[in-house]
Design a protein around this motif. Structure first.
Motif, mmCIF file in Angstrom:
data_model
loop_
_atom_site.group_PDB
_atom_site.id
_atom_site.type_symbol
_atom_site.label_atom_id
_atom_site.label_comp_id
_atom_site.label_asym_id
_atom_site.label_seq_id
_atom_site.Cartn_x
_atom_site.Cartn_y
_atom_site.Cartn_z
ATOM 1 N N PRO A 13 0.832 -1.208 0.131
ATOM 2 C CA PRO A 13 0.392 0.220 -0.074
ATOM 3 C C PRO A 13 0.962 1.527 -0.330
ATOM 4 N N ILE A 14 0.829 2.501 -0.371
ATOM 5 C CA ILE A 14 1.159 3.594 -0.697
ATOM 6 C C ILE A 14 1.749 4.058 0.837
ATOM 7 N N ASN A 15 0.986 4.232 1.479
ATOM 8 C CA ASN A 15 1.482 5.010 2.509
ATOM 9 C C ASN A 15 2.280 3.269 3.194
ATOM 10 N N GLU A 16 2.315 2.265 3.910
ATOM 11 C CA GLU A 16 3.048 1.515 3.723
ATOM 12 C C GLU A 16 4.652 1.617 2.808
ATOM 13 N N THR A 17 4.660 2.103 1.406
ATOM 14 C CA THR A 17 5.877 2.181 0.566
ATOM 15 C C THR A 17 6.117 3.485 0.926
ATOM 16 N N ALA A 18 5.729 4.721 1.222
ATOM 17 C CA ALA A 18 5.636 5.670 1.696
ATOM 18 C C ALA A 18 7.187 5.890 3.092
ATOM 19 N N VAL A 19 6.755 4.511 3.574
ATOM 20 C CA VAL A 19 7.282 4.876 5.755
ATOM 21 C C VAL A 19 8.622 3.649 4.671
ATOM 22 N N HIS A 20 8.310 3.046 4.396
ATOM 23 C CA HIS A 20 9.565 2.510 4.217
ATOM 24 C C HIS A 20 10.746 3.344 3.246
ATOM 25 N N SER A 21 10.519 3.631 1.952
ATOM 26 C CA SER A 21 11.265 4.529 1.508
ATOM 27 C C SER A 21 11.723 5.280 2.171
ATOM 28 N N LEU A 23 12.430 4.880 5.727
ATOM 29 C CA LEU A 23 13.233 4.445 6.673
ATOM 30 C C LEU A 23 14.824 4.117 5.662
ATOM 31 N N ALA A 24 14.401 3.923 4.578
ATOM 32 C CA ALA A 24 15.668 2.773 3.438
ATOM 33 C C ALA A 24 16.760 4.286 3.637
ATOM 34 N N THR A 25 16.016 4.950 3.973
ATOM 35 C CA THR A 25 17.027 6.251 3.615
ATOM 36 C C THR A 25 18.008 7.080 4.929
ATOM 37 N N GLY A 26 17.450 5.815 6.060
ATOM 38 C CA GLY A 26 17.657 6.734 7.658
ATOM 39 C C GLY A 26 16.996 7.618 8.270
ATOM 40 N N GLY A 27 15.899 8.217 7.669
ATOM 41 C CA GLY A 27 15.230 9.247 8.212
ATOM 42 C C GLY A 27 13.553 8.048 8.863
ATOM 43 N N GLY A 28 13.281 9.858 9.196
ATOM 44 C CA GLY A 28 12.227 8.793 10.604
ATOM 45 C C GLY A 28 10.576 9.497 10.463
ATOM 46 N N TYR A 29 9.576 9.868 10.872
ATOM 47 C CA TYR A 29 8.038 10.741 10.531
ATOM 48 C C TYR A 29 8.319 12.087 10.483
ATOM 49 N N SER A 30 9.448 12.454 10.906
ATOM 50 C CA SER A 30 10.201 13.913 10.760
ATOM 51 C C SER A 30 10.212 14.148 9.239
ATOM 52 N N GLN A 31 11.228 12.688 8.562
ATOM 53 C CA GLN A 31 11.325 13.178 7.216
ATOM 54 C C GLN A 31 10.276 12.863 6.624
ATOM 55 N N LEU A 32 9.340 12.244 6.608
ATOM 56 C CA LEU A 32 8.005 12.034 6.047
ATOM 57 C C LEU A 32 7.448 12.644 6.032
ATOM 58 N N GLY A 34 8.026 15.940 6.097
ATOM 59 C CA GLY A 34 8.902 16.773 5.507
ATOM 60 C C GLY A 34 8.574 16.561 3.436
ATOM 61 N N PHE A 35 9.244 15.972 3.253
ATOM 62 C CA PHE A 35 8.344 15.158 1.853
ATOM 63 C C PHE A 35 7.650 15.625 1.942
ATOM 64 N N SER A 36 6.792 15.098 2.567
ATOM 65 C CA SER A 36 5.099 14.900 2.102
ATOM 66 C C SER A 36 4.756 16.682 2.453
ATOM 67 N N ALA A 37 5.138 17.212 2.644
ATOM 68 C CA ALA A 37 4.769 18.572 2.486
ATOM 69 C C ALA A 37 5.107 19.445 1.040
ATOM 70 N N GLY A 38 6.625 19.250 1.515
ATOM 71 C CA GLY A 38 7.280 19.581 -0.226
ATOM 72 C C GLY A 38 6.919 18.624 -1.265
ATOM 73 N N VAL A 39 6.113 17.914 -2.050
ATOM 74 C CA VAL A 39 5.066 17.282 -2.749
ATOM 75 C C VAL A 39 3.698 17.728 -2.667
ATOM 76 N N ASP A 40 3.391 18.244 -1.822
ATOM 77 C CA ASP A 40 1.807 18.872 -1.401
ATOM 78 C C ASP A 40 1.092 17.756 -1.552
#
Length: 160
Positions: A13-21, A23-32, A34-40
């Motif tokens: 599912p898209i939310n798990e894909t976003a979380v996996h991505s 985590l794979a780059t070493g980020g966490g919730y705050s990075q998600l 920030g990314f989400s805000a950046g792509v609106d």
């Protein structure tokens, strides 16, 4: 695009894909966030993030375990084929191990959520590795077979 894929059962599912991505780059919730805000894009809540992180982590653990078990069986078969057995008939495999953990602080106390360990058939270390010490202390092969450390050339030359 996902409709064109052959096996829809293997899609996350898209939310798990976003979380996996993230985590794979070493980020966490705050990075998600920030990314989400950046792509609106709407971002999941922290509670939902943790739920998906648990699912993703379990799937990664299961896949990693299966991969390691498959590799162990292959190494065992190679040792038996080559006649590399100890006095009790236990297959002997050479193991190469090294690992790292990202700790780039940039004036903050930052530890990445992801690290990496490599195991390939013969133990090596990088001079400051704790892998050999831990193997020496735990004696995974019993008291009659000590783990031998072979230094890598690059760290040895760098430390010189």
């Amino acid at each position: 695009m996902s409709e064109n894929r052959e096996n829809k059962d293997t899609l996350m599912p898209i939310n798990e894909t976003a979380v996996h991505s993230i985590l794979a780059t070493g980020g966490g919730y705050s990075q998600l966030r920030g990314f989400s805000a950046g792509v609106d894009m709407h971002c999941v809540s922290n509670k939902t993030f943790l739920k998906h992180m648990k699912n993703v982590s379990e799937a990664i653990d299961d896949a990693a375990l299966q991969s390691m078990l498959d590799a162990a069986e292959e190494e065992k078969a190679i040792a038996i084929r080559d006649g590399k057995l100890d006095s009790d008939g236990v297959p002997m495999c050479i193991v190469v191990a090294d690992g790292e953990w990202c700790r780039c602080s940039y004036k903050t106390n930052y530890d990445s959520l992801s690290g990496v360990t490599n195991l390939v058939s013969m133990l090596t270390g990088d001079g400051d590795s704790c892998v050999h010490r831990k193997l020496f202390e735990t004696m995974p092969y019993g008291p009659n077979l000590m783990v031998e450390k072979v230094e890598c050339m690059n760290p040895v030359l760098r430390n010189y």
